[in-house]
Enzyme design. Structure first.
Site, PDB file in Angstrom:
ATOM      1  N   LYS A  95     -31.259 -69.281 -19.502  1.00 36.80           N
ATOM      2  CA  LYS A  95     -31.352 -68.095 -20.360  1.00 36.80           C
ATOM      3  C   LYS A  95     -30.175 -67.968 -21.343  1.00 36.80           C
ATOM      4  O   LYS A  95     -30.314 -67.419 -22.422  1.00 36.80           O
ATOM      5  CB  LYS A  95     -31.466 -66.833 -19.506  1.00 36.80           C
ATOM      6  N   GLU A 117     -33.831 -55.500 -22.324  1.00 34.38           N
ATOM      7  CA  GLU A 117     -34.391 -54.981 -21.089  1.00 34.38           C
ATOM      8  C   GLU A 117     -34.286 -56.087 -20.055  1.00 34.38           C
ATOM      9  O   GLU A 117     -34.206 -57.266 -20.385  1.00 34.38           O
ATOM     10  CB  GLU A 117     -35.848 -54.576 -21.284  1.00 34.38           C
ATOM     11  N   SER A 384     -34.827 -75.022 -13.942  1.00 32.05           N
ATOM     12  CA  SER A 384     -34.422 -73.955 -14.866  1.00 32.05           C
ATOM     13  C   SER A 384     -33.206 -73.164 -14.391  1.00 32.05           C
ATOM     14  O   SER A 384     -32.486 -72.588 -15.198  1.00 32.05           O
ATOM     15  CB  SER A 384     -35.593 -73.008 -15.122  1.00 32.05           C
TER      16      SER A 384
HETATM   17  C1  LIG Z   1     -36.066 -65.970 -16.012  1.00 33.21           C
HETATM   18  C2  LIG Z   1     -36.204 -67.267 -15.330  1.00 33.21           C
HETATM   19  C3  LIG Z   1     -37.409 -68.017 -15.396  1.00 33.21           C
HETATM   20  C4  LIG Z   1     -38.657 -67.515 -16.069  1.00 33.21           C
HETATM   21  O1  LIG Z   1     -38.562 -67.290 -17.442  1.00 33.21           O
HETATM   22  P1  LIG Z   1     -39.215 -68.245 -18.517  1.00 33.21           P
HETATM   23  O2  LIG Z   1     -39.076 -67.495 -19.789  1.00 33.21           O
HETATM   24  O3  LIG Z   1     -40.644 -68.464 -18.127  1.00 33.21           O
HETATM   25  O4  LIG Z   1     -38.459 -69.506 -18.516  1.00 33.21           O
HETATM   26  C5  LIG Z   1     -37.453 -69.250 -14.774  1.00 33.21           C
HETATM   27  N1  LIG Z   1     -36.382 -69.740 -14.107  1.00 33.21           N
HETATM   28  C6  LIG Z   1     -35.224 -69.056 -14.015  1.00 33.21           C
HETATM   29  C7  LIG Z   1     -34.101 -69.661 -13.258  1.00 33.21           C
HETATM   30  C8  LIG Z   1     -35.093 -67.802 -14.627  1.00 33.21           C
HETATM   31  O5  LIG Z   1     -33.946 -67.123 -14.528  1.00 33.21           O
END
Ligand SMILES: *Cc1c(COP(=O)(O)O)cnc(C)c1O
Length: 406
Positions: A95, A117, A384
């Site tokens: 993010k 938000e 992610s």
């Molecule tokens: C917020 C988050 C997601 C989901 O958000 P996307 O916009 O779909 O990427 C996935 N993995 C992690 C670690 C997150 O913090």
């Protein structure tokens, strides 16, 4: 940064097929136009990109590695499994790529008051981090119930200097926090920039977030060519709003031989009402200013959704994914809470990497897929985020007997 300006740029402004667009009050249109113009102006601006890349390298820690999970690969006995280590970024997830980009753009627009938000608090923390870095005022709207559930993230945001405003209207969760944030923007748009956390919202947000997250796919593509001398057969990423997935997928858009799989949460099962499998079971509809696949009731109201992963718990999905599904460029599958938790444990044990429970959805699907493929095939998973934020939740589930570690 933006060498791969895409065939998937929507033909009509802000539309991906029938999805995307702008479903917003008329007085917000100039606000969105201003952001769209700034994105257009700066996306290929060498000075802007120099600055963006500087922070990605020195502050976020990019490029992060592409790692071959040799033990997991061997155990599954099929395709080679690589993970793109977004979990190693500063703040522990993808993010931050987006909030730093949007903060730099806001600064170019002369806007020093940032609002956002947050539901689980991950985007709030990434926003508060960027605002601390660039000395910007930061106001985070968060449903009162979410504030209680995610007290530690509230404290993190406050520690970073943000003001967290509990939202007491409606269901007191994410959807209401979005409504209040939009209300703030309507009132204060001259001084204020609304930082969105996923590839959702009215045009140009999906394009802007994709632009800043495409660093994931650009790096992974280059690293894969360096390591294997060829592109992967499969890309696998979890899908909440869709930003980490589109960031990985988009730079491979033209590589027709690379198959893309987005993984949604089927929660307690697709036959229950406790899931968030938007692309699997949703119908086209409108939420938060844009058109996409949507889990809604008969009158179009978004339904309550569930996932063990708070970051995947959203009834809509990015418009570009909605379009990829319709044109068949990507396929979308669903993984249950239990399968995701099993993958959370499996990656921890096999590789010494505790993934975010969101990312564990992608891993769970790869674990199903790999044994069906041959040893000379390659799966690239987007890891992610890291799972430190989730260990308490999983420990509590184990303690309550809701989940059993095998
Ligand atoms: C917020 C988050 C997601 C989901 O958000 P996307 O916009 O779909 O990427 C996935 N993995 C992690 C670690 C997150 O913090």
């Amino acid at each position: 940064m933006s060498a791969t300006q895409p065939a998937s740029t929507p033909a009509q402004e802000g539309m991906f097929g029938e999805f995307g667009g702008r479903f917003i009050p008329p007085h917000l249109i100039p606000v969105m136009d201003e952001i769209a113009e700034a994105l257009e102006r700066y996306r290929d601006d060498p000075e802007f990109n120099r600055e963006y890349c500087h922070y990605l390298e020195r502050y976020v820690g990019r490029p992060n590695p592409l790692y071959l999970c040799a033990k997991l690969t061997e155990k599954l006995g099929g395709a080679k499994i690589y993970v793109k280590r977004e979990d190693l970024n500063h703040t522990g997830a993808h993010k931050i790529n987006n909030t730093i980009g949007q903060a730099l753009l806001a600064r170019r627009l002369g806007k020093h008051r940032i609002i956002a938000e947050t539901g689980a608090g991950q985007h709030g923390v990434a926003t508060a981090t960027a605002c601390a870095l660039f000395d910007m005022e930061c106001i985070i709207y968060m449903g009162e119930i979410d504030c209680e559930r995610q007290a530690l993230n509230v404290f993190r945001m406050e520690l970073l200097g943000a003001k967290v405003v509990p939202v007491t209207q409606g269901t007191r969760t994410l959807k209401d926090a979005v409504d209040v944030a939009i209300g703030d923007l309507v009132e204060n748009y001259e001084t204020t920039f609304y930082m969105l956390g996923s590839a959702v919202g009215p045009h140009p947000y999906p394009l802007m977030v994709r632009h800043f997250q495409s660093i994931i796919g650009q790096e992974a593509r280059r690293q894969m060519l360096e390591t294997e001398g060829r592109l992967p057969d499969y890309l696998v990423a979890c899908v909440g709003g869709g930003s980490n997935a589109i960031g990985l997928f988009h730079p491979f858009f033209e590589d027709k031989e690379v198959r893309m799989i987005g993984v949604e949460p089927s929660g307690k099962g697709l036959d229950t009402d406790q899931h968030a499998a938007t692309l699997t079971l949703g119908k086209p509809g409108v939420i938060h200013g844009y058109r996409c696949y949507l889990l809604a009731d008969e009158s179009g109201e978004p339904l309550p959704v569930h996932s063990v992963a708070a970051g995947l718990d959203y009834p809509g999905v990015g418009p570009e994914h909605s379009w990829y599904k319709d044109v068949g460029r990507a396929e979308y599958v669903a993984v249950t809470d239990k399968e995701a938790l099993d993958a959370f444990v499996e990656l921890s044990r096999a590789e010494g990497i505790i993934p975010a429970v969101e990312s564990a959805h992608a891993i769970a699907h790869a674990i199903k897929l790999a044994p069906q493929l041959s040893k000379d095939q390659i799966i690239l998973i987007n890891l992610s985020g890291r799972g430190d934020k989730d260990v308490r939740q999983v420990a509590a589930m184990v303690e309550r007997g809701e989940y059993k570690i095998q």
